[in-house]
Scaffold this active site. Structure first.
Site, PDB file in Angstrom:
ATOM      1  N   ARG A 155      37.400 -35.843  19.493  1.00  0.00           N
ATOM      2  CA  ARG A 155      37.613 -36.004  18.049  1.00  0.00           C
ATOM      3  C   ARG A 155      39.066 -36.370  17.810  1.00  0.00           C
ATOM      4  O   ARG A 155      39.934 -35.517  17.885  1.00  0.00           O
ATOM      5  CB  ARG A 155      37.327 -34.685  17.315  1.00  0.00           C
ATOM      6  CG  ARG A 155      35.913 -34.193  17.374  1.00  0.00           C
ATOM      7  CD  ARG A 155      35.790 -32.899  16.581  1.00  0.00           C
ATOM      8  NE  ARG A 155      36.611 -31.856  17.178  1.00  0.00           N
ATOM      9  CZ  ARG A 155      36.151 -30.919  17.999  1.00  0.00           C
ATOM     10  NH1 ARG A 155      34.894 -30.872  18.294  1.00  0.00           N
ATOM     11  NH2 ARG A 155      36.958 -30.031  18.498  1.00  0.00           N
ATOM     12  N   ARG A 205      27.638 -29.150   4.585  1.00  0.00           N
ATOM     13  CA  ARG A 205      28.050 -28.360   5.761  1.00  0.00           C
ATOM     14  C   ARG A 205      29.039 -27.263   5.415  1.00  0.00           C
ATOM     15  O   ARG A 205      29.165 -26.275   6.116  1.00  0.00           O
ATOM     16  CB  ARG A 205      28.787 -29.273   6.739  1.00  0.00           C
ATOM     17  CG  ARG A 205      27.931 -29.967   7.715  1.00  0.00           C
ATOM     18  CD  ARG A 205      28.789 -30.920   8.519  1.00  0.00           C
ATOM     19  NE  ARG A 205      29.631 -30.208   9.477  1.00  0.00           N
ATOM     20  CZ  ARG A 205      30.426 -30.836  10.327  1.00  0.00           C
ATOM     21  NH1 ARG A 205      30.492 -32.138  10.337  1.00  0.00           N
ATOM     22  NH2 ARG A 205      31.157 -30.152  11.173  1.00  0.00           N
ATOM     23  N   ARG A 222      35.622 -40.755  19.827  1.00  0.00           N
ATOM     24  CA  ARG A 222      35.174 -41.124  18.481  1.00  0.00           C
ATOM     25  C   ARG A 222      36.384 -41.612  17.703  1.00  0.00           C
ATOM     26  O   ARG A 222      37.402 -40.913  17.634  1.00  0.00           O
ATOM     27  CB  ARG A 222      34.562 -39.920  17.761  1.00  0.00           C
ATOM     28  CG  ARG A 222      34.110 -40.269  16.337  1.00  0.00           C
ATOM     29  CD  ARG A 222      33.431 -39.112  15.655  1.00  0.00           C
ATOM     30  NE  ARG A 222      34.393 -38.069  15.328  1.00  0.00           N
ATOM     31  CZ  ARG A 222      34.047 -36.859  14.872  1.00  0.00           C
ATOM     32  NH1 ARG A 222      32.779 -36.540  14.752  1.00  0.00           N
ATOM     33  NH2 ARG A 222      34.969 -35.978  14.595  1.00  0.00           N
ATOM     34  N   ASN A 236      25.367 -32.059  13.580  1.00  0.00           N
ATOM     35  CA  ASN A 236      25.859 -31.308  12.425  1.00  0.00           C
ATOM     36  C   ASN A 236      25.744 -32.150  11.150  1.00  0.00           C
ATOM     37  O   ASN A 236      25.184 -31.710  10.148  1.00  0.00           O
ATOM     38  CB  ASN A 236      27.321 -30.906  12.619  1.00  0.00           C
ATOM     39  CG  ASN A 236      27.544 -30.160  13.914  1.00  0.00           C
ATOM     40  OD1 ASN A 236      26.603 -29.624  14.484  1.00  0.00           O
ATOM     41  ND2 ASN A 236      28.775 -30.134  14.383  1.00  0.00           N
ATOM     42  N   ASP A 237      26.288 -33.372  11.207  1.00  0.00           N
ATOM     43  CA  ASP A 237      26.210 -34.229  10.031  1.00  0.00           C
ATOM     44  C   ASP A 237      24.781 -34.724   9.820  1.00  0.00           C
ATOM     45  O   ASP A 237      24.339 -34.890   8.688  1.00  0.00           O
ATOM     46  CB  ASP A 237      27.186 -35.413  10.148  1.00  0.00           C
ATOM     47  CG  ASP A 237      28.557 -35.053   9.572  1.00  0.00           C
ATOM     48  OD1 ASP A 237      28.605 -34.175   8.679  1.00  0.00           O
ATOM     49  OD2 ASP A 237      29.554 -35.639  10.014  1.00  0.00           O
ATOM     50  N   GLU A 296      24.425 -40.120  12.929  1.00  0.00           N
ATOM     51  CA  GLU A 296      24.530 -38.921  12.099  1.00  0.00           C
ATOM     52  C   GLU A 296      24.028 -39.183  10.688  1.00  0.00           C
ATOM     53  O   GLU A 296      23.905 -38.280   9.883  1.00  0.00           O
ATOM     54  CB  GLU A 296      25.975 -38.407  12.084  1.00  0.00           C
ATOM     55  CG  GLU A 296      26.997 -39.481  11.774  1.00  0.00           C
ATOM     56  CD  GLU A 296      28.428 -39.054  12.070  1.00  0.00           C
ATOM     57  OE1 GLU A 296      28.682 -37.860  12.233  1.00  0.00           O
ATOM     58  OE2 GLU A 296      29.294 -39.949  12.134  1.00  0.00           O
ATOM     59  N   HIS A 304      34.933 -25.249  11.056  1.00  0.00           N
ATOM     60  CA  HIS A 304      35.915 -25.450  12.130  1.00  0.00           C
ATOM     61  C   HIS A 304      36.238 -24.150  12.861  1.00  0.00           C
ATOM     62  O   HIS A 304      36.533 -24.164  14.049  1.00  0.00           O
ATOM     63  CB  HIS A 304      37.151 -26.137  11.570  1.00  0.00           C
ATOM     64  CG  HIS A 304      36.845 -27.517  11.099  1.00  0.00           C
ATOM     65  ND1 HIS A 304      36.408 -28.492  11.957  1.00  0.00           N
ATOM     66  CD2 HIS A 304      36.819 -28.062   9.870  1.00  0.00           C
ATOM     67  CE1 HIS A 304      36.142 -29.591  11.271  1.00  0.00           C
ATOM     68  NE2 HIS A 304      36.387 -29.351   9.992  1.00  0.00           N
ATOM     69  N   CYS A 332      26.148 -34.910  20.600  1.00  0.00           N
ATOM     70  CA  CYS A 332      27.486 -34.321  20.656  1.00  0.00           C
ATOM     71  C   CYS A 332      27.702 -33.311  19.530  1.00  0.00           C
ATOM     72  O   CYS A 332      28.810 -32.896  19.266  1.00  0.00           O
ATOM     73  CB  CYS A 332      28.564 -35.395  20.651  1.00  0.00           C
ATOM     74  SG  CYS A 332      28.603 -36.339  19.130  1.00  0.00           S
TER      75      CYS A 332
END
Lengths: 89, 554
Positions: free
Chosen positions: B283, B442, B319, B431-432, B408, B181, B479
């Protein structure tokens, strides 16, 4: 010992900004001021954590008490403070 | 020194160390003299209070009030008394402070609501006093006297979110990762950042460092010529980007929508004012992380209205709540799980608690109608066609026109043709997707190499998802953070992706990158990347073959 019963006017209850302002005002009196929910054990009104831990919400009553010279005047000013919506200013 | 560049730009300035929180020593002895120990504890609280008041004096209105109220907590007689009782009972000074804080925290948590929110302030005071009483510096980001480069093990999301952009030149962390983050928020705020810098915490406070947030290079006490070289590259980039405007398109006119990733109303206002085509990822869970009860439909509607308004008729892809795993929510907690990243998160949580999803969809529908925004809703963690169909039905029942799914989970990527049949679009959460394709957590900074989005296996899974989308006649976007990498953006476009969503600060360089290549170039670059044997080879092959007009700026 002089006491006063007052209804919390602040919309968020006696918490955050209202609690901080109240504790500062109680400390400024120089007296031993206590605050309680009616019928409960009182807590030190100059302790922000004690005051917040009361969990007094908007519209609920609290009892103030103080001892010493000028206790009546001090309580009157604290009552006025709690009767104002401190969060609205 | 070198790390992973996660937020572009050059920072050059003095280092300020962010102290990690300290715990009381596990074997802290009982004080020999309880009276003297109480005096030490009192002095520690007093030092914390004066520090907070000094910061309050320098802060603006809201922060001033919060800091002032926090100082009152540090001076609290009840807290000191509770610590005193623990000292008498044989606790050491630091343990007594922690114990006193725990007692009050438990009371506030029991009260709930507004009161529970104050626990953060109380614990902050406690952590500072625990450090002070041991003669250690207070934890957290210190108040900055001049523009500085922050060096930390890692920053908490709250710490990153409250940084003053005018005083934080750059961020270096020993921990963290490409998609932590800290990295995401730093990019969003446009603060150059490098993570995974081994030895960063050993840089002496006050030392001058140059940080290149693109290359991940960190130079301590650089010679003036080096700073000059970095500066001139950043200046070249700034000049090149100044002319980058309008919708995303390749040099031969193939359009690729350039969108922003945002986390709340403030991001929305900032991104809405920029030259980009809307939001590709809003998000929503960031808005709910700090509350201990489910937000009401009315509260959510108000927030969504404020998020949609700055975008006028531009698209906003929302999302739905993606809680669980690294983002536990107090009011949507299904209990501890052995393996939260593989547990009941995303759509799986929504299936268990459909009332949370319905409330969110209802609020989104109301806000969409009122603002006239082009709102599209997508679900996280979809793995099967049944889940996608279930979600799409709920979205339409709530009167929202467009439903999509995040891609994902590798299963959904491989079966995109069927997963997308009942929805309107797909969006790759790279990312996922990398985490699940490479079986690499991650949150494990040490596994950053496995999580590199250039991993050929990840690119193969993305390619399969794009082929499935094309067969189903549905658009596929990206995304994840990889959409903001100007080289990877070319590869993704070549694979068939039709929109790229990223930190808003990355839009100009990606737009420029697209404008320097044709669609055929992108397809050729995608082929080169997929033919490579390793992630490094894939990156190098694309870097080599891309326009030198672009690579000269990277």
């Amino acid at each position: 010992m002089p006491t006063r019963t007052v209804t919390i006017a602040s919309s968020v209850g006696l918490h955050a900004r209202p609690a901080a302002l109240f504790v500062q005002a109680a400390s400024a009196t120089g007296l031993d001021v206590e605050i309680a929910r009616p019928g409960d054990d009182p807590v030190d009104a100059t302790s922000i954590l004690g005051v917040m831990a009361l969990g007094a919400k908007h519209g609920e009553e609290v009892v103030l008490s103080a001892d010493g010279d000028g206790a009546d005047e001090a309580l009157d000013s604290l009552v006025e403070l709690l009767s104002t919506d401190l969060d609205a200013e | 020194m070198r790390g992973i560049g996660v937020s572009a730009g050059l920072a050059y300035g003095p280092v300020v160390l962010v102290q990690p929180p300290v715990r009381p020593p596990s074997d802290e002895p009982a004080p020999a003299d309880a009276e003297a120990a109480l005096a030490d504890v009192k002095a520690a609280f007093e030092a914390v209070a004066s520090g907070l008041e000094a910061r309050a004096g320098a802060a603006a209105d809201t922060a001033k009030e919060i800091l002032g109220a926090t100082a009152l907590i540090a001076r609290d007689k009840g807290l000191l008394k509770a610590a005193g009782s623990l000292l008498k009972a044989g606790k050491g000074p630091a343990s007594a402070i922690e114990g006193a804080v725990d007692q009050y925290a438990a009371q506030f948590e029991a009260l709930g609501g507004y009161f529970a929110e104050r626990v953060t302030d109380l614990r902050d005071v406690g952590a500072r006093a625990v450090a002070r009483v041991q003669g250690l510096p207070e934890p957290g980001v210190p108040s900055l006297a001049e523009p500085s480069v922050l060096v930390a093990e890692d920053l908490a999301p709250a710490e990153t979110a409250t940084l003053d952009k005018s005083l934080v030149l750059g961020i270096l962390t020993e921990g963290g990762g490409r998609t932590s983050h800290t990295a995401i928020l730093a990019a969003q705020m446009g603060i150059p950042a490098v993570v995974q810098v081994a030895g960063a915490l050993a840089i002496p406070a006050g030392a001058l460092v140059a940080v290149d947030g693109d290359a991940g290079e960190v130079t301590i006490d650089p010679d003036p010529a080096h700073v000059e070289r970095l500066r001139s590259r950043v200046a070249r980039r700034t000049a090149a980007l100044a002319g980058s405007r309008g919708p995303g398109r390749t040099s031969d006119g193939h359009t690729v929508a350039l969108l922003a990733n945002i986390g709340g109303p403030q991001d929305a206002e900032e991104a809405g004012a920029q030259d980009l085509e809307g939001v590709g990822l809003f998000r929503t869970e960031f808005l709910f992380l700090s509350t201990d009860r489910a937000p009401t439909v009315a509260e959510q509607t108000d927030i969504y209205r404020r998020v949609f308004a700055p975008f006028g008729e531009r698209r906003v892809v929302v999302r739905t709540l993606d809680a669980g795993a690294d983002k536990p929510l107090a009011f949507a907690d299904l209990g501890p799980e052995e393996n939260p990243a593989l547990g009941r998160r995303g759509i799986r949580l929504s299936a268990e608690r459909p009332e949370l999803l319905d409330a969110q969809l209802e609020a989104l529908a109301v806000a969409a109608r009122e603002t006239g925004a082009d709102v599209r809703v997508m679900a996280p963690m979809i793995a099967t066609a049944e889940e996608a169909a279930w979600f799409a039905r709920r979205v339409r029942e709530n009167g929202l026109p467009k439903a999509g799914v995040m891609i994902e989970v590798p299963a959904a990527a491989l079966r995109a043709r069927h997963v997308l049949a009942d929805v309107d679009f797909g969006s790759l959460g790279t990312n996922d997707l990398a985490q699940y394709t490479m079986a690499a957590d991650r949150m494990q900074g040490e596994l950053a190499d496995l999580l590199d989005p250039w991993q050929p296996a990840v690119l193969d899974v993305i390619a399969a998802a794009c082929e499935g989308a094309s067969a189903a006649g549905r658009p596929m976007g990206v995304c994840g953070e990889s959409g903001g990498d100007p080289l990877l953006a070319l590869v993704l476009t070549g694979l068939g992706v039709s929109s790229l969503s990223m930190a808003p600060s990355k839009v100009p360089i990606v737009r420029l990158s697209l404008s320097l290549h044709t669609l055929a170039d992108c397809q050729r670059l995608a082929g080169l990347a997929r033919q490579a044997r390793t992630a490094q080879d894939a990156h190098d092959a694309v870097h080599e073959a891309a326009s030198t007009e672009l690579t000269a700026l990277l």
